[in-house]
Each structure stands twice: as C-alpha cells, then as structure tokens.
Design a protein around this motif. Sequence first.
Motif, short mmCIF file in Angstrom:
data_model
loop_
_atom_site.label_atom_id
_atom_site.label_comp_id
_atom_site.label_asym_id
_atom_site.label_seq_id
_atom_site.Cartn_x
_atom_site.Cartn_y
_atom_site.Cartn_z
N ALA A 1 15.59 -84.58 45.61
CA ALA A 1 15.23 -83.67 46.70
C ALA A 1 15.15 -82.26 46.12
O ALA A 1 16.00 -81.85 45.32
N LEU A 2 14.09 -81.53 46.47
CA LEU A 2 13.85 -80.20 45.91
C LEU A 2 13.89 -79.15 47.03
O LEU A 2 13.24 -79.31 48.07
N ASP A 3 14.66 -78.10 46.77
CA ASP A 3 14.70 -76.95 47.68
C ASP A 3 14.24 -75.76 46.86
O ASP A 3 15.05 -75.13 46.16
N GLY A 4 12.95 -75.47 46.90
CA GLY A 4 12.42 -74.40 46.07
C GLY A 4 12.73 -74.68 44.61
O GLY A 4 12.31 -75.69 44.06
N GLU A 5 13.51 -73.81 43.98
CA GLU A 5 13.79 -73.94 42.55
C GLU A 5 15.11 -74.66 42.28
O GLU A 5 15.67 -74.54 41.19
N ARG A 6 15.61 -75.40 43.27
CA ARG A 6 16.84 -76.16 43.07
C ARG A 6 16.61 -77.63 43.38
O ARG A 6 15.79 -77.98 44.22
N LEU B 1 18.67 -81.55 44.06
CA LEU B 1 19.89 -82.14 44.60
C LEU B 1 20.33 -83.33 43.75
O LEU B 1 19.59 -84.31 43.63
N LEU B 2 21.53 -83.23 43.17
CA LEU B 2 22.09 -84.35 42.43
C LEU B 2 23.44 -84.72 43.03
O LEU B 2 24.15 -83.87 43.57
N GLY B 3 23.78 -85.99 42.88
CA GLY B 3 25.07 -86.45 43.38
C GLY B 3 25.79 -87.26 42.32
O GLY B 3 25.24 -87.53 41.26
N ARG C 1 19.38 -88.31 53.54
CA ARG C 1 20.11 -87.81 54.71
C ARG C 1 21.48 -88.49 54.83
O ARG C 1 22.50 -87.85 55.05
N GLU C 2 21.52 -89.81 54.63
CA GLU C 2 22.78 -90.53 54.77
C GLU C 2 23.80 -90.09 53.73
O GLU C 2 24.98 -89.93 54.03
N GLU C 3 23.33 -89.92 52.49
CA GLU C 3 24.28 -89.67 51.41
C GLU C 3 24.67 -88.21 51.28
O GLU C 3 25.76 -87.89 50.79
N SER C 4 23.78 -87.30 51.68
CA SER C 4 24.04 -85.88 51.42
C SER C 4 23.89 -85.00 52.65
O SER C 4 24.19 -83.80 52.58
N GLY C 5 23.39 -85.53 53.74
CA GLY C 5 23.17 -84.72 54.93
C GLY C 5 21.93 -83.85 54.87
O GLY C 5 21.65 -83.10 55.81
N ILE C 6 21.17 -83.93 53.77
CA ILE C 6 19.98 -83.09 53.62
C ILE C 6 18.76 -83.76 54.26
O ILE C 6 18.50 -84.94 54.00
N ALA C 7 18.04 -83.01 55.08
CA ALA C 7 16.80 -83.51 55.69
C ALA C 7 15.65 -83.23 54.73
O ALA C 7 15.64 -82.22 54.03
N CYS C 8 14.68 -84.12 54.71
CA CYS C 8 13.52 -83.95 53.83
C CYS C 8 12.21 -84.18 54.57
O CYS C 8 12.16 -84.92 55.56
N GLY C 9 11.17 -83.54 54.06
CA GLY C 9 9.82 -83.72 54.60
C GLY C 9 8.99 -84.58 53.67
O GLY C 9 9.27 -85.76 53.48
N GLU C 10 7.98 -83.97 53.04
CA GLU C 10 7.06 -84.73 52.20
C GLU C 10 7.77 -85.43 51.04
O GLU C 10 8.74 -84.91 50.49
N VAL C 11 7.23 -86.58 50.70
CA VAL C 11 7.75 -87.37 49.58
C VAL C 11 6.58 -87.64 48.64
O VAL C 11 5.47 -87.91 49.09
N GLU D 1 30.77 -89.14 45.85
CA GLU D 1 31.98 -88.33 45.97
C GLU D 1 31.64 -86.85 45.93
O GLU D 1 32.45 -86.02 46.33
N ASP D 2 30.44 -86.52 45.45
CA ASP D 2 30.02 -85.12 45.44
C ASP D 2 28.50 -85.06 45.36
O ASP D 2 27.84 -85.98 44.86
N ALA D 3 27.94 -83.97 45.86
CA ALA D 3 26.51 -83.68 45.69
C ALA D 3 26.38 -82.17 45.65
O ALA D 3 27.13 -81.45 46.32
N ARG D 4 25.46 -81.68 44.82
CA ARG D 4 25.28 -80.24 44.65
C ARG D 4 23.82 -79.91 44.39
O ARG D 4 23.06 -80.75 43.91
N TRP D 5 23.47 -78.65 44.63
CA TRP D 5 22.18 -78.13 44.20
C TRP D 5 22.29 -77.62 42.76
O TRP D 5 23.26 -76.95 42.42
N PHE D 6 21.29 -77.94 41.95
CA PHE D 6 21.26 -77.49 40.55
C PHE D 6 19.94 -76.76 40.28
O PHE D 6 18.90 -77.15 40.81
N THR D 7 20.01 -75.75 39.41
CA THR D 7 18.79 -75.06 38.98
C THR D 7 18.20 -75.78 37.76
O THR D 7 18.85 -76.64 37.15
N ARG D 8 16.99 -75.38 37.40
CA ARG D 8 16.38 -75.93 36.18
C ARG D 8 17.26 -75.62 34.96
O ARG D 8 17.44 -76.47 34.09
N ASP D 9 17.80 -74.40 34.91
CA ASP D 9 18.65 -74.04 33.77
C ASP D 9 19.89 -74.94 33.71
O ASP D 9 20.30 -75.36 32.63
#
Lengths: 331, 331
Positions: A202-207, A209-211, A243-253, A288-296
């Motif tokens: 899942a992508l939020d701009g330049e970030r 989502l990894l779990g 959505r189930e695993e991280s609570g994040i909603a998504c649009g296009e795939v 057990e965890d999920a976070r947003w990560f940057t390319r760096d």
Amino acid sequence: MNDAFFKTVARTPAFGFGGAPLDRVSERREDAAFVAALRARPDATAALIAREMPILPRGEPPLAPFFPIAEIDRLGGAQFEALLGIEAAGAPVFAALLPDGAVEQLSGDSEGFLDRRQLIVPGRDDLALTDLRSIAVQGLVAPDAVAVLGQAKAILSWHARHGFCANCGAPTRVAAAGWRRECDVCKAQHFPRTDPVVIMLALDGERCLLGRQSRWPAGMYSCLAGFVEPGETIEEAVRREIREESGIACGEVAYLASQPWPFPSSLMIGCFARATSRDILVDGEELEDARWFTRDDVMAMFDKRHPEGLTTPMPMAIAHHILRVWAEGDL
Amino acid sequence: MNDAFFKTVARTPAFGFGGAPLDRVSERREDAAFVAALRARPDATAALIAREMPILPRGEPPLAPFFPIAEIDRLGGAQFEALLGIEAAGAPVFAALLPDGAVEQLSGDSEGFLDRRQLIVPGRDDLALTDLRSIAVQGLVAPDAVAVLGQAKAILSWHARHGFCANCGAPTRVAAAGWRRECDVCKAQHFPRTDPVVIMLALDGERCLLGRQSRWPAGMYSCLAGFVEPGETIEEAVRREIREESGIACGEVAYLASQPWPFPSSLMIGCFARATSRDILVDGEELEDARWFTRDDVMAMFDKRHPEGLTTPMPMAIAHHILRVWAEGDL
C-alpha cells in the motif's frame, strides 16, 4: 499502441520459483503409452522428494538435482510420481515422492524462518536433503532447477495430502501422469490445488506500508498478504486484506508480477494499492506491527544499514521485488 | 509518479460476479458468539441455495434474493451455512444450502450454454429457482446482489463437495462461520478452494486470437483460457495455454482485470499476450477452431452484425471486457 501498453506493464522480473524451463506437455498426460515411453528413455530423470524436501547430491554448488529414473527403485520405490515436463533438449523430467522411511533425521534443530532440518538417506553418503527455501536462498542449484524443484514439491505434496476423495471419503488413485486423482466410488475427479494469494504494497504518496508477523525473523518487515476468497476479485482481496490487517483503506490496485510459492502450493499475486487513509490499526492476530516506510528506509533495509536493524525478505520472495520496484522508483 | 502508474493500469471494469458490497469480517469468523449474535439480529438475511441454484421470489426484476433467517427453517433447515458478511447499513448476510429434496424439478429441458433448468419449491408458489448464469444475464437481481449470490454459491458448493477429509477420508465438520472444514481424526484443516484460471487475448499487431469450444453456442468465439498449474506464474500459464490450444507462441503478457467465477469457484485472471508467431494449429481437444480477428470483426460480433453470424461472450463474462478494451482501443 500495443507496444506502449506492453512496455508499461510487462516488466515481470524472474525470481524465486518462477521460470521453470520445461514443456509440461499437459495435452499428452492422458496418453499412458506416451508417458511410459518418456519414462523409459535413457535420458529421463527425476526430482526426488522425501518429507517435503528435495534429495540432492553432496558436493559444491551448483548441484544437479535430477537423478536417473533407476535411482527411484534403488531408494525403495516412489509413493507417487508425476511427469513434470520435457527439457528443451528433449529429456523428460519426472518427480517422485519417496516414503518418509526412505530418509532419516540427523538433527532436529530449526533455525528461525528457514527451518533447516538436515536429513540423510541411510546408506547413501553421497546424498542429503535440504529444504527448498534453503536451496533457493543459498543458490545450491541453478535458478531453472529451483523452479522445477518447486513444481515437483507442489504437485507431490498435493498427492501426499489428498489420498482420499473429499466428496465421499474413499481412497483415490493417481491419473493423468500425476496431474489428477480419481475416485472409483463416486467418480469424482480431483485436480491439483493452487491457492491464489494477494501480496501487496500500500502506497501513501512517498511512503509504503510494511508489516511483520511475530513468527518472522526479528526485525524483518514485509508486504501484507492473504488468500483470495471465493467471490472476490484480486483487487477486492487486496483492499480487504490491507484493511483487515492494518486498518488502512485503499483505492486503486495495480498488478505487478506473480510467483508460484510451493509452501504448499500458492500463486503469489503481487500488487500495489493506493492508500486512502493513514492511521494504522494492526489487528494483533495476523500482524504484530505495521508501519509506514520511506524509500530511504527501504533502501537502508536492503543494504542492511537500517538504524533499527530492520530488514526485508530475501530476493527469492516476490515481496522483495515489489519493494525494490517501488524503492528504486521503477514504476 | 505513482499517479501515472496507477492511471495506466487501474481501469478494472466492474462486471459479472465481482463487486460484492459486503464487509466479510473474516477476522471475526472464529468468534462463535459474535456470529450467533449476527444471525439472531432481526435484520439478518440469507441467500438460499439448492441444487447449486439461488431461490428467488417470483415477480418482476429486480428481485430481492435475500430472505429472513427464519425462512431457512420454514424450508426444512440448511445442510450448511456460511456468514457472507455485513452490509454497509449493518445488516448481516448469510448463505444457506438447502438439501436437494427441498426443491423439485419442474422440467428437465436445457437450453444450450445457459442450462436453464426450472425448479420449484414444493408448496411455495411465491418462490422459484434460477441458475446463476441466467440471473446474471437477464438482470433478475441488482448487480451487487449477483456478486453476493456468486459468493454464496461458491462457498456452499465447496462444502457440498468437501464433506470428507482428503488427507484421511474421515467426515469433516464446518468451522469458522462456514469458511473452514476440520477433521477431528487427523486434525487437518481444509479451506475453501479458489482455482486461478488465466483467460487471455493474444495480439498480433492489429489482430486478436479467439477460439471456440464445440460445446459453446453456435458461432460464439472467445478468449482462450486454462487453469494455472502448480509451479508456474500467471504469465507462464498464459503462454503455455495459448501454445497448447492454438500453437501460437507469445512473449510479453500484461494483466488487465480479474473476476470471480462461481462455476464452481474460479478466479478468472484476464490478460493480454503479445503473439510472436502467426500460424494457428488448434489442438482439436480443448478447441474446435481458432482464428485471428480484426477490431472491425470484433465490433461487428458485439453488434450482432458479423457476416458469418459470429458472436462473443456476454458482458457478465470477463472475456467480453478483455475483448472490448482491445477492440475499442482503450489500452
């Protein structure tokens, strides 16, 4: 116009258990005489699997994982066989599942994710067993051969777990050169099972989502994933699982690439999804965890220089390639 | 940059059995008290399936295919039930499989591809059964409801054909609100099966490759298709099936869209492939014919004005949309 379209989307990297070089000759599997003639050829070989692991010759990699057909009988005979296909040069390749008793566990230690159990073939110092993940990660055989071993393991594991008819409970028998099982009581036909799994970033701009799952090696983060269920599209499964695993909603795939995954027999369908929310809520069961990560962040994880010691999956896994395509800006 | 990527590939049309609007609450399926409370809600409904067909009220379309839970007992009770999910407004939707004896065949005629068998519910003039293909083609229920009925049929048909443990032959029992079966003898867990199928259009410049099976309605041509096998990628399966069925070699493969197909439970994975050869050789088994068609040919087939009377599949099938995207130059 087609050119531009194909150029945009056709950049599937080859990795892991994809790229098997055999002609499966699936249209000839019903022809028992054809299959028997292939098996009798002097250049016919077989991948030998026992306890879900390939038997390999001992020695320096790359090892040759295909044995003359006669080796099957020398090792006590197969429980099941399947015709995998024919090499470009014409040599047929089979897969044979040896009974559990044909091998012996040398030590029972397991080492995290890879579960490197060492098994031996009694009386055969020239042979050893190694689990397929280790074979792929350590490059013990050529990449082409990894794919064929994956095909062998997937089809034979299916036979090992499907000896009875799910429809009526009677024992079933092998048909179609190992690509079908038949029930003589209720006449049901059973085909090898391949479970589609979506695996996505899942992508939020330049970030991105990894779990991580608690059973993974410490510090490893990866793409979210889950089985496609009856009655949903790939795209719907991607959005539901995120959505189930991280609570994040998504649009296009958007689909990127796929990979066969022989543990036991999944088809990994790699995608990107555009996130439409930002607040993570992990379910605590799958992840057990999920976070947003940057390319760096991700590049540092690839290079094993992330300040928190975080890492990504290895290149044999499609998750690695989904991440790399994104992190290297190759969309 | 992500924007451009998503715009290129994210144009999946909604059609057929995709687009089910329910929240599957799959993370709550193990919670028996939660599921029982949902089922007891006054707004809970169920899709009722018998002999693989939905029970519908008689009347003018669009028909309401979901019944109060109490209807299950009035019709003699269910063999199996599954929780499909929760509507946006909060109402739970279940699926219930009625025993074959709950319905009665009125006439045995079948009409080509659609197999329109008419069944009745004895003593209930207000109800009738219609096969799911006809429901979708004739628009008997709203498109959202078609998708939910597809989900219901797929999961219930799986239960009906998987009452025994494939691993040991013992009877299994329903678990996880209808989304798992468990064996109390060998402890194996069995999950609903979804079979990935590639369905694709090979392109040779301005021509596309269509084939026909002898059992199809006269004159209908469609995309080639076949099951993904253990050990191959989507792209490899596309190339293999095209070559086996038509003799055409292909290079790059591009994914377009996917569709759940509840006959019995496939995931149709729609792709384009770039042909690298031109001489067709049909296998005579899967296909009785295959030909190259121009865009004009295909548009004429859509509009039922092809000089030879040739046609395409209906819009409920992903093949129609793959063809339309290409024929209308929307790549």
